[in-house]
Design a protein around this motif. Sequence first.
Motif, PDB file in Angstrom:
ATOM      1  N   UNK A  12       0.836  -1.196   0.000  1.00 44.67           N
ATOM      2  CA  UNK A  12       0.000   0.000   0.000  1.00 44.67           C
ATOM      3  C   UNK A  12       0.875   1.253   0.000  1.00 44.67           C
ATOM      4  N   UNK A  13       1.516   1.582  -1.135  1.00 37.67           N
ATOM      5  CA  UNK A  13       2.366   2.779  -1.179  1.00 37.67           C
ATOM      6  C   UNK A  13       1.521   4.045  -1.049  1.00 37.67           C
ATOM      7  N   UNK A  14       2.060   5.027  -0.352  1.00 36.79           N
ATOM      8  CA  UNK A  14       1.330   6.279  -0.113  1.00 36.79           C
ATOM      9  C   UNK A  14       2.201   7.479  -0.449  1.00 36.79           C
ATOM     10  N   UNK A  15       1.545   8.533  -0.898  1.00 37.50           N
ATOM     11  CA  UNK A  15       2.219   9.803  -1.110  1.00 37.50           C
ATOM     12  C   UNK A  15       1.260  10.896  -0.676  1.00 37.50           C
ATOM     13  N   UNK A  16       1.716  11.759   0.213  1.00 40.09           N
ATOM     14  CA  UNK A  16       0.860  12.826   0.696  1.00 40.09           C
ATOM     15  C   UNK A  16       1.612  13.791   1.579  1.00 40.09           C
ATOM     16  N   UNK A  17       0.854  14.743   2.125  1.00 42.76           N
ATOM     17  CA  UNK A  17       1.425  15.792   2.970  1.00 42.76           C
ATOM     18  C   UNK A  17       1.126  15.464   4.425  1.00 42.76           C
ATOM     19  N   UNK A  18       2.145  15.557   5.274  1.00 41.64           N
ATOM     20  CA  UNK A  18       1.979  15.286   6.701  1.00 41.64           C
ATOM     21  C   UNK A  18       1.157  16.418   7.308  1.00 41.64           C
ATOM     22  N   UNK A  19      -0.011  16.070   7.870  1.00 43.05           N
ATOM     23  CA  UNK A  19      -0.855  17.067   8.538  1.00 43.05           C
ATOM     24  C   UNK A  19      -0.606  17.113  10.033  1.00 43.05           C
ATOM     25  N   UNK A  20      -0.305  15.968  10.627  1.00 44.76           N
ATOM     26  CA  UNK A  20      -0.108  15.926  12.074  1.00 44.76           C
ATOM     27  C   UNK A  20       0.701  14.685  12.432  1.00 44.76           C
ATOM     28  N   UNK A  21       1.502  14.803  13.484  1.00 49.28           N
ATOM     29  CA  UNK A  21       2.257  13.668  14.015  1.00 49.28           C
ATOM     30  C   UNK A  21       1.831  13.530  15.465  1.00 49.28           C
ATOM     31  N   UNK A  22       1.186  12.429  15.788  1.00 52.02           N
ATOM     32  CA  UNK A  22       0.641  12.226  17.126  1.00 52.02           C
ATOM     33  C   UNK A  22       1.374  11.104  17.847  1.00 52.02           C
ATOM     34  N   UNK A  23       0.905  10.793  19.045  1.00 55.00           N
ATOM     35  CA  UNK A  23       1.554   9.765  19.862  1.00 55.00           C
ATOM     36  C   UNK A  23       1.485   8.394  19.224  1.00 55.00           C
ATOM     37  N   UNK A  24       0.383   8.069  18.549  1.00 58.72           N
ATOM     38  CA  UNK A  24       0.187   6.742  18.002  1.00 58.72           C
ATOM     39  C   UNK A  24       0.297   6.681  16.487  1.00 58.72           C
ATOM     40  N   UNK A  25       0.000   7.792  15.813  1.00 61.12           N
ATOM     41  CA  UNK A  25      -0.057   7.748  14.355  1.00 61.12           C
ATOM     42  C   UNK A  25       0.311   9.085  13.733  1.00 61.12           C
ATOM     43  N   UNK A  26       0.514   9.004  12.430  1.00 60.98           N
ATOM     44  CA  UNK A  26       0.808  10.162  11.607  1.00 60.98           C
ATOM     45  C   UNK A  26      -0.399  10.378  10.699  1.00 60.98           C
ATOM     46  N   UNK A  27      -0.833  11.624  10.521  1.00 61.89           N
ATOM     47  CA  UNK A  27      -1.944  11.930   9.617  1.00 61.89           C
ATOM     48  C   UNK A  27      -1.365  12.437   8.307  1.00 61.89           C
ATOM     49  N   UNK A  28      -1.734  11.759   7.235  1.00 63.49           N
ATOM     50  CA  UNK A  28      -1.202  12.050   5.908  1.00 63.49           C
ATOM     51  C   UNK A  28      -2.366  12.399   4.978  1.00 63.49           C
ATOM     52  N   UNK A  29      -2.315  13.595   4.373  1.00 59.86           N
ATOM     53  CA  UNK A  29      -3.361  14.032   3.441  1.00 59.86           C
ATOM     54  C   UNK A  29      -2.918  13.684   2.027  1.00 59.86           C
ATOM     55  N   UNK A  30      -3.704  12.838   1.363  1.00 56.97           N
ATOM     56  CA  UNK A  30      -3.391  12.410   0.009  1.00 56.97           C
ATOM     57  C   UNK A  30      -3.820  13.490  -0.991  1.00 56.97           C
ATOM     58  N   UNK A  31      -3.349  13.377  -2.241  1.00 55.66           N
ATOM     59  CA  UNK A  31      -3.688  14.367  -3.262  1.00 55.66           C
ATOM     60  C   UNK A  31      -5.180  14.412  -3.552  1.00 55.66           C
ATOM     61  N   UNK A  32      -5.876  13.295  -3.400  1.00 57.76           N
ATOM     62  CA  UNK A  32      -7.321  13.277  -3.653  1.00 57.76           C
ATOM     63  C   UNK A  32      -8.132  13.824  -2.482  1.00 57.76           C
ATOM     64  N   UNK A  33      -7.443  14.266  -1.420  1.00 59.07           N
ATOM     65  CA  UNK A  33      -8.110  14.854  -0.260  1.00 59.07           C
ATOM     66  C   UNK A  33      -8.360  13.887   0.883  1.00 59.07           C
ATOM     67  N   UNK A  34      -8.135  12.600   0.663  1.00 61.66           N
ATOM     68  CA  UNK A  34      -8.343  11.613   1.719  1.00 61.66           C
ATOM     69  C   UNK A  34      -7.314  11.798   2.827  1.00 61.66           C
ATOM     70  N   UNK A  35      -7.746  11.566   4.059  1.00 60.28           N
ATOM     71  CA  UNK A  35      -6.854  11.621   5.213  1.00 60.28           C
ATOM     72  C   UNK A  35      -6.537  10.194   5.635  1.00 60.28           C
ATOM     73  N   UNK A  36      -5.248   9.861   5.633  1.00 60.86           N
ATOM     74  CA  UNK A  36      -4.807   8.525   6.015  1.00 60.86           C
ATOM     75  C   UNK A  36      -4.140   8.615   7.384  1.00 60.86           C
ATOM     76  N   UNK A  37      -4.546   7.717   8.268  1.00 60.40           N
ATOM     77  CA  UNK A  37      -3.908   7.602   9.570  1.00 60.40           C
ATOM     78  C   UNK A  37      -2.929   6.442   9.472  1.00 60.40           C
ATOM     79  N   UNK A  38      -1.635   6.746   9.618  1.00 58.35           N
ATOM     80  CA  UNK A  38      -0.596   5.740   9.425  1.00 58.35           C
ATOM     81  C   UNK A  38       0.113   5.505  10.757  1.00 58.35           C
TER      82      UNK A  38
END
Length: 177
Positions: free
Chosen positions: A125-151
């Motif tokens: 599951x390769x991902x490319x996006x902009x880091x929106x937030x870095x939290x204690x458990x996960x990183x929030x990544x905003x994809x080009x299509x606008x989806x928010x991925x919690x990694x």
Amino acid sequence: MFFETYKSEFIITGFLLLFLLIVRFILTTLITKISRRNGINIARIHLINRYVSVTLFLIALIIIPFIFGTKLEKLVVLFSSVFAVIGIGLFAIWSILSNITSGIIMFFSFPYKVGDKIQIHDKDFPLEGIIEDIRAFQLHLRLENGDLVTYPNNLMLQKAVTLIEKDAIIDDGMDAI
């Protein structure tokens, strides 16, 4: 009668707690200043400051029984029993602990910041996006299509990551309004 018997122990405990509060203040101030100078997210700063507070609290819990004269053997039995129960419980939630540990590691040595555009090289599951937030458990990544991925943080440390663009602008589609 109880307070008179242990008066000196209570005074020593008070000094210990005061000392630990001063150490906490100094550490949290240093962490905050160094983190802000390095552009680290305020949520990550608060998280590490909480870890410092919990660690100092645990240190106090270990030292105070010695002040009141508790023998080492009794404390070892108590702590080994407590740690055995906690260990069994924590084994069931090891991924949460793995993410917390990864969050701490990422706080001190993660080369990417909020706003950076990255690519995660994951075979499945390769991902490319902009880091929106870095939290204690996960990183929030905003994809080009606008989806928010919690990694999960532990996967961030296990996968290869490429920096595509530093301080990329997050386009939320609000410019047209």
